[in-house]
Write a protein that holds these residues in place. Structure first.
Motif, PDB file in Angstrom:
ATOM      1  N   ALA A  54       0.760  -1.203  -0.162  1.00 47.14           N
ATOM      2  CA  ALA A  54       0.033   0.040   0.004  1.00 47.14           C
ATOM      3  C   ALA A  54       0.992   1.157   0.030  1.00 47.14           C
ATOM      4  CB  ALA A  54      -0.860   0.023   1.178  1.00 47.14           C
ATOM      5  N   ASP A  55       0.389   2.358  -0.683  1.00 49.33           N
ATOM      6  CA  ASP A  55       1.197   3.402  -0.886  1.00 49.33           C
ATOM      7  C   ASP A  55       0.794   4.492   0.210  1.00 49.33           C
ATOM      8  OD1 ASP A  55       2.463   6.083  -1.629  1.00 49.33           O
ATOM      9  OD2 ASP A  55       1.803   5.920  -3.570  1.00 49.33           O
TER      10      ASP A  55
ATOM     11  N   VAL B  21     -14.094   9.449   4.126  1.00 48.83           N
ATOM     12  CA  VAL B  21     -12.791   9.412   3.733  1.00 48.83           C
ATOM     13  C   VAL B  21     -12.059   8.023   3.842  1.00 48.83           C
ATOM     14  CG1 VAL B  21     -10.372  10.140   3.687  1.00 48.83           C
ATOM     15  CG2 VAL B  21     -12.162  11.797   4.021  1.00 48.83           C
ATOM     16  N   VAL B  22     -12.251   7.404   4.883  1.00 52.43           N
ATOM     17  CA  VAL B  22     -11.819   6.268   5.212  1.00 52.43           C
ATOM     18  C   VAL B  22     -12.442   5.074   4.462  1.00 52.43           C
ATOM     19  CG1 VAL B  22     -11.713   4.406   7.099  1.00 52.43           C
ATOM     20  CG2 VAL B  22     -10.997   6.710   7.347  1.00 52.43           C
ATOM     21  N   ALA B  23     -14.093   5.286   4.372  1.00 55.30           N
ATOM     22  CA  ALA B  23     -14.770   4.370   3.604  1.00 55.30           C
ATOM     23  C   ALA B  23     -14.114   4.212   2.017  1.00 55.30           C
ATOM     24  CB  ALA B  23     -16.272   4.836   3.622  1.00 55.30           C
ATOM     25  N   ALA B  24     -13.914   5.495   1.468  1.00 57.39           N
ATOM     26  CA  ALA B  24     -13.376   5.427   0.210  1.00 57.39           C
ATOM     27  C   ALA B  24     -11.991   4.745   0.112  1.00 57.39           C
ATOM     28  CB  ALA B  24     -13.145   6.859  -0.386  1.00 57.39           C
ATOM     29  N   LEU B  25     -11.175   4.808   1.186  1.00 54.85           N
ATOM     30  CA  LEU B  25      -9.630   4.537   0.956  1.00 54.85           C
ATOM     31  C   LEU B  25      -9.396   3.188   1.364  1.00 54.85           C
ATOM     32  CD1 LEU B  25      -7.790   7.794   1.884  1.00 54.85           C
ATOM     33  CD2 LEU B  25      -8.039   6.806  -0.417  1.00 54.85           C
TER      34      LEU B  25
ATOM     35  N   PRO C 278     -10.888   0.254   1.406  1.00 50.09           N
ATOM     36  CA  PRO C 278     -11.123  -1.067   0.440  1.00 50.09           C
ATOM     37  C   PRO C 278      -9.809  -1.024  -0.497  1.00 50.09           C
ATOM     38  CG  PRO C 278     -13.165   0.050   0.224  1.00 50.09           C
ATOM     39  CD  PRO C 278     -12.077   0.746   1.002  1.00 50.09           C
ATOM     40  N   THR C 279      -8.893   0.008  -0.619  1.00 48.79           N
ATOM     41  CA  THR C 279      -7.943  -0.013  -1.684  1.00 48.79           C
ATOM     42  C   THR C 279      -6.486  -0.471  -0.900  1.00 48.79           C
ATOM     43  OG1 THR C 279      -7.104   2.189  -1.350  1.00 48.79           O
ATOM     44  CG2 THR C 279      -8.923   1.717  -2.792  1.00 48.79           C
ATOM     45  N   ILE C 280      -6.437  -0.406   0.572  1.00 44.42           N
ATOM     46  CA  ILE C 280      -5.250  -0.667   1.184  1.00 44.42           C
ATOM     47  C   ILE C 280      -5.570  -1.912   2.331  1.00 44.42           C
ATOM     48  CG2 ILE C 280      -4.672   1.934   1.134  1.00 44.42           C
ATOM     49  CD1 ILE C 280      -5.402   2.048   4.293  1.00 44.42           C
ATOM     50  N   ARG C 281      -6.540  -2.192   2.487  1.00 46.31           N
ATOM     51  CA  ARG C 281      -6.670  -3.258   3.431  1.00 46.31           C
ATOM     52  C   ARG C 281      -6.358  -4.590   2.806  1.00 46.31           C
ATOM     53  NH1 ARG C 281     -13.143  -3.546   2.717  1.00 46.31           N
ATOM     54  NH2 ARG C 281     -13.196  -4.645   0.770  1.00 46.31           N
TER      55      ARG C 281
END
Length: 231
Positions: free
Chosen positions: A185-186, A217-221, A223-226
């Protein structure tokens, strides 16, 4: 603006006096009388609060020592016994506000909460207006002075923005180490996006930060980093 209130651009912590410009108070004003009464913390706090209000309203360049002492209900000698010039006063006022915000943070136990909750709380703490509703105006004024007073802007970046972002980065790295966040994850970009979201929200609406901003904000991000097992 009096000559005492003017400062040069591009200096370090203590400004250099330019020809024809005296940013220092007279010696008899700056040096406390031997054997005099000890400084009153309430007076210093009143001056710092008045400085922050003026910074938000007028900005650094337009703010004057005369306005600050009038707002704080003190005299110029009282202020100059504590701060030799406007620049030093503003730096201390900035640090005063940042400390107040840090003190307002509730304790955070990353290990004692679910990864998503830890991420959300860390994003919530990024809000510049977490403790001060006028923080966006202060940020805007410091950014507006970036070319004329780069040292002040650097103070904001180093002692305000970077520590706030570092806490989120620390949380994300911890979640990465415990397997909740993907190893690839970046995280740097995630921190920038989360911090920048508060400024984007303010610039679009001019309204107070929505109560659910961090959650969205967390809901959007997330799924991409978990990590897959935390889906």
């Amino acid at each position: 603006m009096s000559s005492k209130d003017q400062t040069g651009a591009g200096r370090t912590r203590r400004p250099r006096r330019e020809a024809g410009t005296d940013t220092r108070a007279p010696e008899q004003e700056r040096t406390p009388h031997p054997g005099g009464r000890p400084r009153d913390p309430a007076i210093e706090e009143a001056i710092l609060k008045a400085t922050r209000e003026r910074l938000a309203t007028d900005g650094y360049t337009r703010m004057t020592i005369g306005d600050v002492v009038a707002d704080a209900g003190v005299t110029r000698p009282t202020l100059y016994r504590r701060w030799p010039n406007k620049y030093e006063l503003v730096v201390d006022a900035l640090h005063y506000g940042l400390q107040k915000q840090r003190d307002a943070y509730p304790p955070m136990d990353v290990d004692g909460v679910a990864p998503l909750e830890a991420f959300t709380e860390a994003v919530r703490r990024l809000d510049p207006r977490y403790h001060n509703e006028r923080a966006m105006a202060l940020h805007g004024n410091f950014m507006g002075e970036a070319e004329r007073e780069p040292a002040l802007f650097e103070q904001m970046r180093e002692h305000g923005n970077k520590p706030r972002c570092a806490e989120l980065m620390q949380t994300l790295r911890h979640l990465q180490e415990t397997g909740a966040v993907r190893k690839d994850a970046d995280l740097d970009t995630v921190v920038v996006l989360c911090f920048g979201s508060y400024f984007g929200e303010y610039l679009q609406t001019g309204a107070p930060t929505p109560a659910d901003h961090a959650d969205r904000v967390v809901a959007a991000l997330w799924p991409t980093i978990r990590a897959d097992e935390h889906g």
